[in-house]
Write a protein that holds these residues in place. Structure first.
Motif, mmCIF file in Angstrom:
data_model
loop_
_atom_site.group_PDB
_atom_site.id
_atom_site.type_symbol
_atom_site.label_atom_id
_atom_site.label_comp_id
_atom_site.label_asym_id
_atom_site.label_seq_id
_atom_site.Cartn_x
_atom_site.Cartn_y
_atom_site.Cartn_z
ATOM 1 N N ARG A 57 0.829 -1.209 0.000
ATOM 2 C CA ARG A 57 0.000 0.000 0.000
ATOM 3 C C ARG A 57 0.866 1.263 0.000
ATOM 4 N N TRP A 106 -6.047 3.909 -1.532
ATOM 5 C CA TRP A 106 -5.772 3.319 -0.226
ATOM 6 C C TRP A 106 -6.186 4.225 0.931
ATOM 7 N N GLU A 124 -9.938 2.590 0.660
ATOM 8 C CA GLU A 124 -10.021 1.127 0.722
ATOM 9 C C GLU A 124 -9.116 0.670 1.861
ATOM 10 N N ASP A 150 -7.582 -1.448 5.162
ATOM 11 C CA ASP A 150 -7.201 -2.841 5.467
ATOM 12 C C ASP A 150 -7.179 -3.709 4.210
ATOM 13 N N TYR A 151 -6.669 -3.132 3.142
ATOM 14 C CA TYR A 151 -6.587 -3.743 1.816
ATOM 15 C C TYR A 151 -5.658 -4.950 1.827
ATOM 16 N N TYR A 174 -11.332 -5.247 1.351
ATOM 17 C CA TYR A 174 -11.109 -3.979 2.039
ATOM 18 C C TYR A 174 -12.419 -3.569 2.691
ATOM 19 N N TRP A 178 -17.445 -4.099 4.517
ATOM 20 C CA TRP A 178 -16.429 -4.874 3.823
ATOM 21 C C TRP A 178 -16.852 -5.132 2.378
#
Length: 154
Positions: free
Chosen positions: A28, A64, A67, A69-70, A92, A99
Motif C-alpha cells: 500500500r 488506499w 479502501e 485494510d486492503y 477492504y 467490507w
C-alpha cells in the motif's frame, strides 16, 4: 538499469512477476508501486484513464485512503512474450466499516526493461459481511503458505 524479470517471459518468470506485483500492491505504498511502471505508463482502471507515474501515485494514494485494510491476491491467467494476464481478488472496508471483495482481471504489457507500460483493469465490487472475509494475514505481504485464489474458488 532495467527492472527485474524482463521479457521475453517464461512461465516461471511470469509467475514471479505476478507475485512481485502482488507484494508491491499489498505494501500500500503508492511510490513503491509506481516504480514498477514505465514513466509514461498508460492505465485503464475501471472507468479511469491514467498516464504516467505521477497520476499512478495520485490514484493509488486516493485508493488506499478509502479502501482500508486492503489485502490482495493475484494469480497468473496467461502470458506471452511481453504480456501477462492476471486475475485477482482483494478485500477492504470503507470508513463506515462495510467490507467488500473486489474481483477483476488485468492485462499487462511490458517494455524491454521489464517495466509495465500498459495496464488494463476490469474490476467488480461485492459487498460482503465481515464473517465472509477470507484474507486475514497481517497487513503487508501475503505469507507464502497462505492459500491463493484457486483455493478459495475465486
Amino acid at each position: 538499469m532495467g527492472f527485474p524479470l524482463v521479457p521475453p517471459f517464461t512461465k516461471e518468470i511470469a509467475i514471479q512477476k505476478v507475485r512481485l506485483a502482488e507484494d508491491a500492491w499489498n505494501s500500500r505504498d503508492p511510490q513503491r508501486v509506481s516504480l514498477a511502471y514505465s514513466v509514461d505508463s498508460q492505465w485503464r482502471n475501471r472507468s479511469e484513464f491514467l498516464s504516467g507515474r505521477a497520476q499512478i501515485v495520485d490514484f493509488l494514494t486516493r485508493k488506499w485512503a478509502s479502501e482500508l485494510d486492503y489485502r490482495l491476491i493475484k494469480e497468473i491467467w496467461a502470458f506471452g512474450e511481453n504480456r501477462i494476464a492476471v486475475r485477482f481478488a482483494y478485500e477492504y472496508h470503507n470508513a463506515d466499516g462495510q467490507w467488500f471483495r473486489a474481483y477483476g482481471n488485468e492485462n499487462w504489457e511490458f517494455d524491454a526493461d521489464g517495466r509495465m507500460r500498459r495496464r488494463h483493469a476490469s474490476i467488480n465490487d461485492l459487498a460482503i459481511s465481515e464473517n465472509e472475509r477470507k484474507y486475514f494475514w497481517p497487513l503487508g505481504r501475503r505469507p507464502d503458505d497462505h492459500p491463493g485464489l484457486s483455493h478459495f474458488g475465486f
